[in-house]
Design an enzyme around this catalytic site. Structure first.
Site, mmCIF file in Angstrom:
data_model
loop_
_atom_site.group_PDB
_atom_site.id
_atom_site.type_symbol
_atom_site.label_atom_id
_atom_site.label_comp_id
_atom_site.label_asym_id
_atom_site.label_seq_id
_atom_site.Cartn_x
_atom_site.Cartn_y
_atom_site.Cartn_z
ATOM 1 N N ARG A 76 10.107 6.721 5.357
ATOM 2 C CA ARG A 76 9.508 8.275 6.137
ATOM 3 C C ARG A 76 10.251 9.172 7.539
ATOM 4 O O ARG A 76 10.686 9.879 8.045
ATOM 5 C CB ARG A 76 8.347 8.337 6.115
ATOM 6 C CG ARG A 76 7.751 8.787 4.544
ATOM 7 C CD ARG A 76 5.694 8.897 4.658
ATOM 8 N NE ARG A 76 5.742 10.022 5.887
ATOM 9 C CZ ARG A 76 3.953 9.664 5.942
ATOM 10 N NH1 ARG A 76 3.167 9.375 5.156
ATOM 11 N NH2 ARG A 76 3.832 10.934 6.515
ATOM 12 N N ASP A 91 0.967 5.137 1.037
ATOM 13 C CA ASP A 91 -0.463 6.086 2.018
ATOM 14 C C ASP A 91 -0.642 7.377 0.871
ATOM 15 O O ASP A 91 -0.654 7.585 -0.268
ATOM 16 C CB ASP A 91 0.086 6.434 3.362
ATOM 17 C CG ASP A 91 0.155 5.852 4.505
ATOM 18 O OD1 ASP A 91 -0.205 4.710 4.401
ATOM 19 O OD2 ASP A 91 1.515 5.750 4.828
ATOM 20 N N ARG A 100 0.722 -0.906 0.477
ATOM 21 C CA ARG A 100 -0.127 -0.288 -0.232
ATOM 22 C C ARG A 100 0.793 1.531 -0.006
ATOM 23 O O ARG A 100 1.974 1.495 0.838
ATOM 24 C CB ARG A 100 -0.986 -0.002 1.143
ATOM 25 C CG ARG A 100 -1.815 -0.766 1.625
ATOM 26 C CD ARG A 100 -1.749 -0.972 2.651
ATOM 27 N NE ARG A 100 -3.198 -2.892 2.957
ATOM 28 C CZ ARG A 100 -3.598 -3.170 3.988
ATOM 29 N NH1 ARG A 100 -3.362 -1.843 4.934
ATOM 30 N NH2 ARG A 100 -3.952 -4.168 4.172
#
Lengths: 262, 262
Positions: free
Chosen positions: B207, B62, B60
């Site tokens: 991140r 975000d 996935r």
């Protein structure tokens, strides 16, 4: 330009170089109920100076059209220093518009009337599959373009001509005569980049030129056709108006400020 | 993966390389009432194949995160050829998502489970004034970053480690051990580009790494601090999670398909 509201203080004229991603703006010009670049800048200037500020730009840009070096002028009695002004604007403006530089301009400065010339860029994404990251800044043309043919054909437009074939009729102008100083067409990977520098531009002129040169790039028209379109002095002879998102105002030149002086 | 609705026809498994600008999507995963990449692709696949198609991605992404080479798989009894499938999808999909390539995959292909490794890029716009055209794909950091210090500090993360210091707690994982094969930090003009290749990634891992390396780039932390954060095995020790828009999934590697084979 409009005088500020506190004539008791000395008035100065500021000129700013402004960059914006035009995608989410309804063009440069202030319009009630729409998000525009002029509206965003004037709203922030009012907060900073506590004056009602009216700005002028070197020219309007349409909805979806970008600027890398739009020049914006305004008059104010604010005593703010140019660097503080730039920083305050960038702190308060939305992040799709940035003030790159601010200067004190001559007292009688008018960004539209004083301009000696402007340079625009029109970018075509000529990859077989359009790049999602370029869809806001390019016209996607799938079929391969011959940028050499476009470059050669475009040279017919360089010089002083009546460009009414490359003008969208509205608004009508007193004269359609302009001087193109330079017209380049370069390929950079999958991008075809058209740049046009002129003393002034008619409404939609660069987009009409881009749409016309694309016809040559496709091979649908031969190179001499572009000169024939120019001589015909009739908009119906030219190619379609290319879409707005490929267009960006690169720079504006003034006697006292311009790309040459940097 | 889910079986298609017409088991009377032979079922084939397709794998597609997909590029998307994640800005206007609510992430990869289908969610009722939200615009998602999976939702957009499945809707178009249903129109093309007249089957209810369920896709799987390599992982996935975000909301706001991009992909240049996401891999998406699905099973169908449609007899469509891979090139026709790609063209039909690109004709019907919104222009912020494009199918770059489609292939027939092994019958038992699963994009998540079969992945040998993935490569992510995190881009920082390190210009004094943030570029409006990069605000959707970069994290703007005004103060100058020392990319050499970031590069050296990041090498402590290469290899097989427990990366729980760089994992957002939710969702919890069985194991936080991963192997980073390669971690590079390069400057290109005003951009600082971090790339991380690993056998797998924890939630928000790239991140967290970007936010941590930025602390070193700023000079707020010294280079050995990154190794100390890794050894602490505690999320609170690391830097802040960098914002989503700087992140892009570059490529995914499978035994039978990957960047090496192109």
């Amino acid at each position: 330009m409009t005088e500020p509201s506190r004539p008791d203080r000395p008035i100065r004229c500021f000129a700013m170089k402004v960059c914006y991603d035009g995608t989410d703006f309804h063009g440069w010009q202030r319009q009630v109920g729409y998000r525009t670049v002029q509206g965003a800048i004037e709203e922030v200037l009012a907060r900073i100076t506590r004056e009602e500020i009216v700005t002028e730009a070197s020219g309007r840009t349409d909805a979806g059209v970008h600027a890398l070096g739009q020049v914006v002028g305004f008059r104010t009695s604010s005593r703010m220093d140019t660097n503080d002004l730039r920083r305050a604007l960038n702190a308060l403006l939305p992040d799709d518009v940035r003030v790159l530089e601010a200067r004190i301009a001559p007292d009688d400065f008018h960004p539209t009337l004083d301009s000696l010339g402007k340079r625009y860029r029109y970018v075509i994404d000529n990859a077989p599959i359009g790049d999602p990251f370029r869809r806001r800044t390019c016209w996607h043309i799938r079929g391969p373009l011959d940028e050499g043919a476009m470059r050669r054909a475009g040279q017919a437009l360089v010089g002083t001509h009546d460009f009414r074939s490359f003008e969208t009729d509205w608004p009508n102008r007193k004269t359609s005569i302009r001087t193109i100083f330079d017209l380049t067409v370069e390929r950079s990977g999958t991008l075809v980049i058209i740049e046009v520098e002129a003393d002034g531009f008619l409404y939609n002129m660069v987009r009409c030129i881009a749409g016309t040169l694309a016809q040559v790039g496709h091979g649908r028209r031969l190179e001499p056709w572009v000169g024939a379109v120019l001589r015909a002095q009739a908009r119906v002879e030219a190619g379609p108006t290319a879409p707005p998102q490929g267009l960006a105002l690169l720079s504006v030149r003034y006697p006292w400020w311009g790309p040459e002086m940097e």
